[in-house]
Design a protein around this motif. Structure first.
Motif, short mmCIF file in Angstrom:
data_model
loop_
_atom_site.label_atom_id
_atom_site.label_comp_id
_atom_site.label_asym_id
_atom_site.label_seq_id
_atom_site.Cartn_x
_atom_site.Cartn_y
_atom_site.Cartn_z
N VAL A 38 0.85 -1.19 0.00
CA VAL A 38 0.00 0.00 0.00
C VAL A 38 0.88 1.24 0.00
N GLY A 39 0.69 2.08 -1.01
CA GLY A 39 1.47 3.30 -1.14
C GLY A 39 1.76 3.60 -2.60
N VAL A 40 2.68 4.52 -2.80
CA VAL A 40 3.09 4.95 -4.14
C VAL A 40 4.55 4.56 -4.32
N TRP A 41 4.84 3.94 -5.45
CA TRP A 41 6.17 3.39 -5.71
C TRP A 41 6.72 3.91 -7.04
N LYS A 42 8.01 4.16 -7.06
CA LYS A 42 8.67 4.62 -8.28
C LYS A 42 9.71 3.58 -8.69
N MET A 43 9.66 3.19 -9.97
CA MET A 43 10.65 2.24 -10.46
C MET A 43 12.00 2.95 -10.56
N VAL A 44 13.01 2.32 -9.98
CA VAL A 44 14.35 2.91 -10.00
C VAL A 44 15.27 2.21 -10.98
N GLY A 45 14.85 1.07 -11.48
CA GLY A 45 15.66 0.35 -12.45
C GLY A 45 15.15 -1.06 -12.62
N TYR A 46 15.86 -1.82 -13.45
CA TYR A 46 15.48 -3.21 -13.63
C TYR A 46 16.71 -4.05 -13.94
N TYR A 47 16.54 -5.36 -13.72
CA TYR A 47 17.60 -6.33 -13.98
C TYR A 47 17.13 -7.28 -15.06
N ASN A 48 18.03 -7.65 -15.94
CA ASN A 48 17.83 -8.78 -16.84
C ASN A 48 18.58 -9.96 -16.24
N TYR A 49 18.00 -11.16 -16.39
CA TYR A 49 18.62 -12.37 -15.85
C TYR A 49 19.02 -13.31 -16.97
N ILE A 138 8.98 -14.60 -14.19
CA ILE A 138 9.49 -15.96 -14.23
C ILE A 138 9.00 -16.61 -15.53
N ASP A 139 9.90 -17.34 -16.23
CA ASP A 139 9.48 -18.00 -17.47
C ASP A 139 8.82 -19.35 -17.17
N GLU A 140 8.41 -20.05 -18.24
CA GLU A 140 7.68 -21.31 -18.09
C GLU A 140 8.51 -22.41 -17.43
N ASN A 141 9.84 -22.25 -17.39
CA ASN A 141 10.71 -23.22 -16.73
C ASN A 141 10.99 -22.86 -15.28
N GLY A 142 10.43 -21.73 -14.82
CA GLY A 142 10.67 -21.30 -13.45
C GLY A 142 11.92 -20.46 -13.27
N ASP A 143 12.51 -20.02 -14.39
CA ASP A 143 13.72 -19.21 -14.33
C ASP A 143 13.38 -17.72 -14.32
N ARG A 144 14.18 -16.95 -13.61
CA ARG A 144 14.00 -15.50 -13.58
C ARG A 144 14.37 -14.90 -14.94
N VAL A 145 13.59 -13.90 -15.37
CA VAL A 145 13.80 -13.26 -16.67
C VAL A 145 14.13 -11.78 -16.49
N LEU A 146 13.27 -11.06 -15.77
CA LEU A 146 13.38 -9.61 -15.64
C LEU A 146 12.84 -9.19 -14.28
N ALA A 147 13.52 -8.25 -13.63
CA ALA A 147 13.05 -7.70 -12.36
C ALA A 147 12.86 -6.20 -12.52
N GLU A 148 11.70 -5.71 -12.08
CA GLU A 148 11.47 -4.28 -11.95
C GLU A 148 11.69 -3.95 -10.49
N ASN A 149 12.52 -2.93 -10.20
CA ASN A 149 12.88 -2.59 -8.83
C ASN A 149 12.31 -1.22 -8.47
N TYR A 150 11.65 -1.15 -7.30
CA TYR A 150 10.91 0.05 -6.90
C TYR A 150 11.34 0.53 -5.52
N ILE A 151 11.15 1.84 -5.30
CA ILE A 151 11.26 2.42 -3.97
C ILE A 151 9.94 3.11 -3.64
N ARG A 152 9.60 3.10 -2.36
CA ARG A 152 8.37 3.76 -1.91
C ARG A 152 8.61 5.27 -1.88
N ILE A 153 7.72 6.03 -2.52
CA ILE A 153 7.84 7.50 -2.48
C ILE A 153 6.73 8.14 -1.66
N GLU A 154 5.75 7.34 -1.26
CA GLU A 154 4.70 7.85 -0.36
C GLU A 154 4.00 6.68 0.30
#
Length: 154
Positions: A38-49, A138-154
């Motif tokens: 619950v709150g407001v979140w801003k994406m600060v970056g992402y990871y490729n796996y 997560i892909d169909e094999n259960g492997d991580r693909v991409l992560a969106e990373n956020y910080i709370r701004i409110e």
């Protein structure tokens, strides 16, 4: 004398009401507050796996921004991409567990519409640490693909 007792009675009622409010607030444990989106979140970056390991990462900037707003049961997000004029937003319901986030979108921008019509449920691995969280695709094999990373701004 009657005025005195009435005044004391009113004062006691006011003090007791104030104490009840303080007790209500204390009933919310710090652990429960930590595990809430619950709150407001801003994406600060992402990871490729690749092979479940971070292969590269990108930080958000003024040309590419994303905000997510979570109420107790609803989610709405929007993305600004100054490189093109494509609108990106979505709205719907969500549920979390200790390690998962599931968003069920009801509607979205014209750009999101085909994805929502195909499958409106988006499931992620969730890593939530107080004022930061990552939603990991997560892909169909259960492997991580991409992560969106956020910080709370409110």
């Amino acid at each position: 004398m009657r005025f005195f007792f009435t005044t004391v009675l009113i004062a006691l009622l006011l003090v007791s009401c104030k104490n009840d409010k303080a007790l209500e607030k204390k009933d919310v444990s710090p652990e429960k507050e930590k595990h809430s989106l619950v709150g407001v979140w801003k994406m600060v970056g992402y990871y490729n796996y690749q092979d479940n390991k971070v292969s590269d990462s990108f930080m958000s900037n003024e040309r590419y921004q994303q905000i997510k707003i979570y109420s107790p049961s609803k989610v709405m997000w929007s993305r600004l991409n100054r490189i093109d004029s494509t609108d990106w937003f979505g709205y719907g319901d969500y549920k979390i567990t200790d390690s998962t986030l599931v968003e069920s979108l009801v509607y979205g921008s014209n750009t999101m519409k085909p994805a929502i019509e195909t499958n409106n449920v988006f499931s992620f691995e969730l890593i939530l640490n107080g004022d930061t969280f990552s939603q990991i695709s997560i892909d169909e094999n259960g492997d991580r693909v991409l992560a969106e990373n956020y910080i709370r701004i409110e």
